[in-house]
Motif scaffolding. Sequence first.
Motif, PDB file in Angstrom:
ATOM      1  N   GLY A 293       0.793  -1.263  -0.009  1.00 42.90           N
ATOM      2  CA  GLY A 293       0.010  -0.090  -0.132  1.00 42.90           C
ATOM      3  C   GLY A 293       0.851   1.154  -0.060  1.00 42.90           C
ATOM      4  N   SER A 294       2.221   1.115   0.004  1.00 46.06           N
ATOM      5  CA  SER A 294       3.054   2.246   0.091  1.00 46.06           C
ATOM      6  C   SER A 294       3.937   2.410  -1.346  1.00 46.06           C
ATOM      7  N   THR A 295       4.083   3.521  -1.754  1.00 48.23           N
ATOM      8  CA  THR A 295       4.577   3.849  -3.172  1.00 48.23           C
ATOM      9  C   THR A 295       5.644   4.735  -2.625  1.00 48.23           C
ATOM     10  N   THR A 296       7.044   4.599  -3.358  1.00 48.69           N
ATOM     11  CA  THR A 296       7.994   5.582  -3.424  1.00 48.69           C
ATOM     12  C   THR A 296       7.854   6.557  -4.222  1.00 48.69           C
ATOM     13  N   SER A 297       8.620   7.746  -3.849  1.00 50.71           N
ATOM     14  CA  SER A 297       8.493   8.913  -4.686  1.00 50.71           C
ATOM     15  C   SER A 297       9.253   8.375  -6.135  1.00 50.71           C
ATOM     16  N   SER A 298       9.304   9.304  -6.971  1.00 50.43           N
ATOM     17  CA  SER A 298      10.166   8.809  -8.435  1.00 50.43           C
ATOM     18  C   SER A 298      11.421   8.590  -7.825  1.00 50.43           C
ATOM     19  N   ILE A 299      12.095   7.593  -8.637  1.00 52.85           N
ATOM     20  CA  ILE A 299      13.432   7.346  -8.304  1.00 52.85           C
ATOM     21  C   ILE A 299      14.336   7.608  -9.469  1.00 52.85           C
ATOM     22  N   TRP A 300      15.241   8.278  -9.791  1.00 49.97           N
ATOM     23  CA  TRP A 300      16.323   8.368 -10.945  1.00 49.97           C
ATOM     24  C   TRP A 300      17.338   7.432 -10.749  1.00 49.97           C
ATOM     25  N   LYS A 301      17.836   6.755 -11.730  1.00 49.58           N
ATOM     26  CA  LYS A 301      19.202   6.077 -11.761  1.00 49.58           C
ATOM     27  C   LYS A 301      19.735   6.516 -12.950  1.00 49.58           C
ATOM     28  N   VAL A 302      20.982   6.821 -13.116  1.00 47.64           N
ATOM     29  CA  VAL A 302      21.802   7.556 -14.064  1.00 47.64           C
ATOM     30  C   VAL A 302      23.190   6.590 -14.465  1.00 47.64           C
ATOM     31  N   TYR A 303      23.122   6.160 -15.780  1.00 50.22           N
ATOM     32  CA  TYR A 303      24.420   5.207 -15.948  1.00 50.22           C
ATOM     33  C   TYR A 303      25.152   5.749 -17.108  1.00 50.22           C
ATOM     34  N   PRO A 304      26.300   6.442 -16.809  1.00 50.73           N
ATOM     35  CA  PRO A 304      27.229   6.641 -17.925  1.00 50.73           C
ATOM     36  C   PRO A 304      27.598   5.348 -18.788  1.00 50.73           C
ATOM     37  N   LEU A 305      27.529   5.480 -20.002  1.00 51.26           N
ATOM     38  CA  LEU A 305      27.791   4.161 -20.904  1.00 51.26           C
ATOM     39  C   LEU A 305      29.158   3.977 -21.592  1.00 51.26           C
ATOM     40  N   LYS A 306      30.032   4.965 -20.926  1.00 50.87           N
ATOM     41  CA  LYS A 306      31.662   4.848 -21.605  1.00 50.87           C
ATOM     42  C   LYS A 306      31.827   3.533 -20.909  1.00 50.87           C
ATOM     43  N   GLY A 307      32.627   2.426 -21.708  1.00 52.66           N
ATOM     44  CA  GLY A 307      33.201   1.100 -21.448  1.00 52.66           C
ATOM     45  C   GLY A 307      31.954   0.230 -21.639  1.00 52.66           C
ATOM     46  N   ASN A 308      30.687   0.395 -22.293  1.00 50.34           N
ATOM     47  CA  ASN A 308      29.683  -0.547 -22.380  1.00 50.34           C
ATOM     48  C   ASN A 308      29.845  -0.900 -23.816  1.00 50.34           C
ATOM     49  N   ILE A 309      29.021  -1.968 -24.330  1.00 43.58           N
ATOM     50  CA  ILE A 309      28.688  -2.265 -25.637  1.00 43.58           C
ATOM     51  C   ILE A 309      28.658  -1.242 -26.771  1.00 43.58           C
ATOM     52  N   ASP A 310      29.517  -1.180 -27.814  1.00 45.84           N
ATOM     53  CA  ASP A 310      29.349  -0.143 -28.481  1.00 45.84           C
ATOM     54  C   ASP A 310      28.111  -0.278 -29.436  1.00 45.84           C
ATOM     55  N   TRP A 311      27.700   0.847 -30.068  1.00 44.27           N
ATOM     56  CA  TRP A 311      26.495   0.595 -30.973  1.00 44.27           C
ATOM     57  C   TRP A 311      27.078   0.616 -32.490  1.00 44.27           C
ATOM     58  N   THR A 312      26.551  -0.611 -33.102  1.00 40.48           N
ATOM     59  CA  THR A 312      27.153  -0.953 -34.519  1.00 40.48           C
ATOM     60  C   THR A 312      26.120  -0.849 -35.235  1.00 40.48           C
ATOM     61  N   PRO A 313      26.371  -0.756 -36.554  1.00 37.46           N
ATOM     62  CA  PRO A 313      25.216  -0.837 -37.525  1.00 37.46           C
ATOM     63  C   PRO A 313      24.624  -2.136 -37.908  1.00 37.46           C
ATOM     64  N   GLY A 314      23.205  -2.267 -37.937  1.00 40.39           N
ATOM     65  CA  GLY A 314      22.286  -3.392 -37.909  1.00 40.39           C
ATOM     66  C   GLY A 314      22.184  -4.066 -36.725  1.00 40.39           C
ATOM     67  N   ALA A 315      22.591  -3.833 -35.820  1.00 36.22           N
ATOM     68  CA  ALA A 315      22.353  -4.194 -34.607  1.00 36.22           C
ATOM     69  C   ALA A 315      21.191  -4.023 -33.663  1.00 36.22           C
ATOM     70  N   SER A 316      20.719  -4.899 -32.923  1.00 38.58           N
ATOM     71  CA  SER A 316      19.502  -4.502 -31.914  1.00 38.58           C
ATOM     72  C   SER A 316      19.962  -4.868 -30.499  1.00 38.58           C
ATOM     73  N   LEU A 317      20.018  -3.611 -29.659  1.00 43.73           N
ATOM     74  CA  LEU A 317      20.396  -3.763 -28.327  1.00 43.73           C
ATOM     75  C   LEU A 317      19.227  -3.676 -27.320  1.00 43.73           C
ATOM     76  N   ASN A 318      19.299  -4.552 -26.393  1.00 40.38           N
ATOM     77  CA  ASN A 318      18.211  -4.509 -25.366  1.00 40.38           C
ATOM     78  C   ASN A 318      18.922  -4.167 -24.053  1.00 40.38           C
ATOM     79  N   TYR A 319      18.733  -3.290 -23.523  1.00 37.38           N
ATOM     80  CA  TYR A 319      19.353  -2.602 -22.070  1.00 37.38           C
ATOM     81  C   TYR A 319      17.996  -3.230 -21.123  1.00 37.38           C
ATOM     82  N   THR A 320      18.356  -4.256 -20.469  1.00 35.51           N
ATOM     83  CA  THR A 320      17.406  -4.617 -19.370  1.00 35.51           C
ATOM     84  C   THR A 320      17.716  -4.436 -18.067  1.00 35.51           C
ATOM     85  N   PHE A 321      16.778  -3.580 -17.545  1.00 33.16           N
ATOM     86  CA  PHE A 321      16.944  -3.025 -15.995  1.00 33.16           C
ATOM     87  C   PHE A 321      16.555  -4.036 -15.036  1.00 33.16           C
TER      88      PHE A 321
END
Length: 350
Positions: A293-321
Motif C-alpha cells: 500500500g506504500s509507493t516510493t517517490s520517483s527514483i532516478w538512476k543514471v548510468y554513464p555508458l562509457k566502457g559498455n557495448i558499442d552501438w554498431t550498424p544493424g544491431a539491436s540492443l536490449n538494455y534490461t533493467f
Amino acid sequence: MKQTYILTSLLCLTTLLMPGCTSPIGSGDDSSSSTLAINFGTPQADTRAAVNSSADMGEFSVWGWYGKDDTNSYNVFDNETVSRSDNSWDYTGGTRYWIPGYEYNFYGVYPVKIGSCTANGLITVNNFDCSNFGENAVDLMTATANRTLSNPIQDDESSAVAMEFKHTLTRIVFSAKLANGLDNGYSLQVNEIALWASNIGTMTQDMSQPDSQPVWITEPYLHDGDDEGDINEEYNAYLYRLTTADGALQSAPPTGDAVLLNLTEKGDLLVIPQKMSETRPVLAINYTLSYGGSTTSSIWKVYPLKGNIDWTPGASLNYTFTIDEDNAYFNISVGDWIDGNSGNEDVEFN
C-alpha cells in the motif's frame, strides 16, 4: 554482430515490344540494347519508422552504372526515386533497357533523396539526423546489386535483380524486471527512460567492397571535463525521452521475467552507431516501487555508458533493467532486428 537486411528483387524486368526503338535511355553511346526493360510501379506511403520488411518501404533512391572490364562507363540511374504500389514498382526519368553482355552495378539508399553515390559505389550521407524517435524516427538503409545478362539473353536467365537492403543504424529497446528474491507484494512502475547521445552523424560506405560496413563520424555528446553524474539535473537536455505518458513505454511490467518496455511504433528508437568511449552517452531510468500500500517517490538512476557495448550498424540492443529495493542495474544483450528472424527480413518483389 548480426547483420540485418531486407532482400528485395527490386528491379523487375518485363519484356516490352517497342517498334522503332534503337537506343536505350541512359545507356551512353551504346545502341545495342535489348527490349527487356527495367520496370516498377506507383508510390505507397511508408507505414512505420523502423523498417522491418519491404512492406514498410514506400520508395527509395537508386543509382546505377554499366560497362565492361570492371569499368562503370555509363550512368543508367542517377538518384532516381523508385516507388512502390502493391507488388509493382516504378521509377522516374523514363524507361531503361538492358544491354546484353554489359555488367550493371546498382546502389540503393532508403529513404529517398538523401546522400550521394559515386560510380565506384561510395555512398555518402551527410549530417543524418537521428534526433526523433517513435513514429517520427527515420530508418536508414543501403543496398547494392551486380548483374550481367548474356549476349544474347538466354531464356532461362532470371529477369530480377536482387538487392539486399541493410540497416545502417542501431536499434535500441528497453526491458525491465523486479529482482529475484523480492517479495511477491512488490510492483514496479516505469515512468520514463532518457538517453543522451550523439544524434547527428555522417556515414560513408564503400559498396564495392565485399561485405562492406557503414563508417560513421559523429561528435561526442560529452567532452573531456564534462561530468556524467550531473546530467540528470539538466532535464531540458534530453535527447531521447521515452515515457509511459506519451505511450512510448509500457508502464507496469509484470513480475517475473523481463518484459519489453518499448511499444510498437511509438517506442521505436534508432540511433547513430557510435563508440561509447568516444561519444560517452548517458542512460537514465525513472521509476517507482510499491509494496504493502506504500509507493516510493520517483527514483532516478543514471548510468554513464562509457566502457559498455558499442552501438554498431544493424544491431539491436536490449538494455534490461533489474530493480530491487535499493538499487537498479542493467545488462545488455545483442539480438535480431526482429525477434526470431536471425537478423534477416527477406521479401521478394515480383
